[in-house]
Motif scaffolding. Structure first.
Motif, mmCIF file in Angstrom:
data_model
loop_
_atom_site.group_PDB
_atom_site.id
_atom_site.type_symbol
_atom_site.label_atom_id
_atom_site.label_comp_id
_atom_site.label_asym_id
_atom_site.label_seq_id
_atom_site.Cartn_x
_atom_site.Cartn_y
_atom_site.Cartn_z
ATOM 1 N N ALA A 99 49.331 29.693 37.811
ATOM 2 C CA ALA A 99 49.144 30.687 36.753
ATOM 3 C C ALA A 99 48.593 31.987 37.323
ATOM 4 C CB ALA A 99 48.205 30.137 35.688
ATOM 5 N N SER A 100 48.932 33.073 36.650
ATOM 6 C CA SER A 100 48.377 34.381 36.985
ATOM 7 C C SER A 100 48.189 35.152 35.690
ATOM 8 C CB SER A 100 49.298 35.156 37.933
ATOM 9 O OG SER A 100 50.509 35.483 37.276
ATOM 10 N N VAL A 101 47.243 36.060 35.701
ATOM 11 C CA VAL A 101 47.007 36.907 34.534
ATOM 12 C C VAL A 101 46.669 38.303 35.032
ATOM 13 C CG1 VAL A 101 44.533 36.338 34.327
ATOM 14 C CG2 VAL A 101 45.821 37.066 32.300
ATOM 15 N N THR A 102 47.134 39.298 34.309
ATOM 16 C CA THR A 102 46.808 40.684 34.628
ATOM 17 C C THR A 102 46.028 41.267 33.458
ATOM 18 O OG1 THR A 102 48.851 41.530 33.652
ATOM 19 C CG2 THR A 102 48.908 40.954 36.004
ATOM 20 N N VAL A 103 45.390 42.369 33.684
ATOM 21 C CA VAL A 103 44.600 43.003 32.627
ATOM 22 C C VAL A 103 45.478 43.351 31.429
ATOM 23 C CG1 VAL A 103 44.736 45.393 33.473
ATOM 24 C CG2 VAL A 103 42.703 44.619 32.233
ATOM 25 N N GLY A 104 46.725 43.663 31.667
ATOM 26 C CA GLY A 104 47.660 43.982 30.584
ATOM 27 C C GLY A 104 48.053 42.790 29.735
#
Length: 111
Positions: A99-104
């Protein structure tokens, strides 16, 4: 010598956190986003964050927010694999995914 290795497949996730302010917090939205990003990167002591093949847990993310921003009460954390349909249950990943997450991809609702 032949060396073989695999890189995990990126699995983008979206997070929506609903919080309320209990004591002075300078910028709840930014603080929550930073806490989630720190969790995902494994930068919070005692928490592993996102790992290859591991589920994405809203419960763990809520715990990270509570640790990093103690002035907030975490009412609900929801996760999504498409940015449209959010759930409060874990998102299960395949063994080769990470999994990955960005501020957007993080939404903070201050109730």
């Amino acid at each position: 010598f032949t060396v073989l290795f695999d890189r995990p497949t990126d699995f983008p996730v979206w997070v929506r956190a609903t919080v309320s302010v209990r004591s002075a917090v300078s910028d709840p939205s930014t603080d929550v986003k930073n806490a989630i990003l720190a969790y995902a990167a494994g930068e919070i002591e005692g928490m592993e964050g996102f790992k290859v093949g591991e589920s994405v847990s809203p419960f763990e993310i809520a715990g990270a927010i509570a640790i990093e921003v103690p002035g907030l009460y975490v009412q609900k954390v929801e996760v999504s694999d498409d940015g449209i349909t959010y759930v409060t249950t874990e998102i299960t990943l395949a063994i080769e995914e990470m999994a990955s997450v960005t501020v957007g991809h993080i939404t903070v609702v201050v109730a």
